[in-house]
Design an enzyme around this catalytic site. Structure first.
Site, PDB file in Angstrom:
ATOM      1  N   SER A 177      21.027  16.246  64.129  1.00 47.25           N
ATOM      2  CA  SER A 177      21.589  14.890  64.099  1.00 47.25           C
ATOM      3  C   SER A 177      20.681  13.914  64.857  1.00 47.25           C
ATOM      4  CB  SER A 177      23.015  14.918  64.652  1.00 47.25           C
ATOM      5  OG  SER A 177      23.711  13.751  64.288  1.00 47.25           O
ATOM      6  N   ASP A 410      26.149  17.593  53.509  1.00 46.83           N
ATOM      7  CA  ASP A 410      26.331  16.639  54.600  1.00 46.83           C
ATOM      8  C   ASP A 410      26.133  15.224  54.084  1.00 46.83           C
ATOM      9  OD1 ASP A 410      26.428  15.321  57.073  1.00 46.83           O
ATOM     10  OD2 ASP A 410      24.292  15.651  57.426  1.00 46.83           O
ATOM     11  N   HIS A 463      26.963  19.166  58.091  1.00 47.58           N
ATOM     12  CA  HIS A 463      26.042  18.533  59.031  1.00 47.58           C
ATOM     13  C   HIS A 463      25.501  19.512  60.073  1.00 47.58           C
ATOM     14  CE1 HIS A 463      24.301  15.095  61.056  1.00 47.58           C
ATOM     15  NE2 HIS A 463      24.961  15.357  62.184  1.00 47.58           N
TER      16      HIS A 463
END
Length: 486
Positions: A177, A410, A463
């Protein structure tokens, strides 16, 4: 000096890991009744005595060959999220089960897919003010990309002084991320230090980024083609929005483009942004919709229901979506700040229940009066180093290995952006797009470039790849570290 350092390293190898700080050794953990398969250490490294800036780490020694296996630093993103996110929910040494009694501690069981199976793994809470890390000077909580990179590098230099027996091990950095920003900037600082002859000398080999924030344009343009490819929007809408926006979706310049982007956002607004395959529960109360900045659904109560001991979480934190996808220059607000101090429908109960227990804090040598949060709004964070593409170009051109991975479902940082920017580097393809196999099944797809750059997807993952697909994550992690073909 160089000969002295080599002598210290060789001497420490004779009594491997016995040279680690005795006060950092973890002998037992509340909630776990078994024996550790390897040694665990944790504590603080002071990187600025004047301001009292202390970064917290948890170090898990490899269960395989600690004297030879790589050391892998893990960073979660946010910015503002603790790396205990990865430790507890992704690839740490334990699986956590919610306690049956109200207020009781979670029960810990060994995680068969822990990354410590094949590597020494170091979890770091950064920057200061995040997780268990803190500073006595609260002005340190105003920070950004540049300062986080230099502070993390300072931590590493001091950490390896405490654990010199690991200096010869291959060293990698990894994360996901917003760590898509942390990692290449930290790698740059490491390489800069190596070029300058900074001691101790780190045996840095490369880095691994999962669903990482990278570039305003590529990240900003990723959502629309992702939504179309996943059949979330119609052909007609895709064609209309592509024409109206002239193929650029991240910074609309006309009303028609903005209007059609609003329709795209409306079509995907009720999906779980972290994994579009996961179920999503909504209350009967109608939710307000701002077509330019759609708000998260009002409830995620049943999201992520699985038969796993700890269900995939109803995560709401994120950087890239729904606020116009890219992270832009300047202040990066955290979700608690965006939502005025509360995070709706957020159920990360296990981590704070365990980490805020006094006995747990004592066991891991953490500051006892510190309130641990998964993601904090205590810091004021600025994106001040721009696109990460020049960093990737510089590092890979220098020969450092890079694995860019994406969970292909994601919608927070879609694979379409990551695939596009890796291709944009212009490197020659040496391993053409193909499926990679795990357990006799297609686990995803990969494409290899020269300069040691690899792009990889994980089929059906969201994710946080090790959380959604722990077996597959350990498989490609192991193969990549060992230099095998994925």
């Amino acid at each position: 000096m160089e000969k002295v350092l080599i002598f210290i390293v060789l001497l420490s190898l004779l009594t491997f890991i016995d040279g680690a700080p005795k006060h950092a050794l973890i002998t037992k953990l509340p909630g776990f009744d078994g024996s550790f398969p390897s040694k665990h250490y944790s504590g603080y490294v002071n990187i600025d005595e004047k301001s009292g800036k202390n970064l917290f780490y948890y170090f898990v020694v490899s269960e395989r060959k600690p004297s030879e296996d790589p050391i892998v630093l893990w960073l979660n993103g946010g910015p503002g999220c603790s790396s205990f996110d990865g430790f507890i929910y992704e690839h740490g040494p334990f699986n956590y089960q919610t306690a049956k009694t109200h207020g009781g501690l979670p029960k810990l069981q060994l995680n068969p897919y822990s990354w410590s199976k094949v590597s020494n793994i170091l979890y770091l809470d950064a920057p200061s003010g995040v997780g268990m890390s803190y500073s006595d000077n609260k002005s340190d909580y105003k920070t950004g990309d540049r300062k986080t990179a230099t502070d993390s590098h300072a931590f590493l230099l001091k950490w390896f002084e405490l654990y010199p027996e690991f200096l010869l091990n291959p060293f990698y950095i990894s994360g996901e991320s917003y760590a898509g920003v942390y990692l290449p900037t930290l790698a740059y600082e490491i390489v800069k230090g190596l070029d300058a002859g900074t001691k101790p000398v780190l045996n840095f080999k490369g880095y691994m980024v999962g669903n990482g924030v990278t570039d305003e344009v590529f990240d900003g343009n990723a959502l629309v083609p992702f939504a179309h490819g996943m059949a979330l929007i119609s052909d007609n809408l895709f064609e209309d929005v592509t024409t109206a926006c002239n193929g650029s979706f991240w910074n609309s310049t006309n009303n028609k483009c903005s209007e059609l982007l609003g329709k795209v956002y409306q079509d995907v607004a009720d999906l779980n942004i972290y994994d579009i395959l996961e179920p999503c529960f909504h209350s009967t109360k109608a939710r307000e919709t701002d077509t330019s900045h759609p708000t998260p659904p009002s409830s995620f109560k049943n999201l992520g229901a699985t038969k796993r001991p700890l269900a995939v979480r109803k995560r709401i934190f994120g950087r890239a979506w729904p606020y116009r996808a890219p992270v832009k220059e300047g202040l990066v607000p955290t979700w608690p700040q965006i939502l005025h101090g509360s995070v709706g429908c957020f159920d990360d109960e296990v981590a704070p229940l365990w980490l805020n227990n006094k006995a747990v804090k004592k066991a891991i040598h953490a500051k006892e009066n510190l309130n641990w949060e998964l993601c904090t709004d205590n810091i004021e964070y600025y994106h001040d180093l721009g696109s990460m593409i020049p960093y990737h170009k510089y590092l890979t051109a220098r020969g450092y290995r890079a694995l860019i991975s994406s969970g292909d479902h994601d919608m927070c940082v879609p694979f379409t952006g990551s695939e596009a920017w890796t291709r944009s580097l212009g490197y020659k393809i040496i391993d053409e797009w193909r499926p990679w196999i795990f357990d006799d099944q297609v686990a995803g797809y990969t494409q290899g470039y020269d300069h040691n750059l690899t792009f990889l997807t994980v089929k059906g993952s969201g994710h946080t790849i090790p959380e959604y697909k722990p077996k597959e994550a350990l498989a490609f992690f192991t193969r990549w570290l060992d230099g095998e073909k994925i």
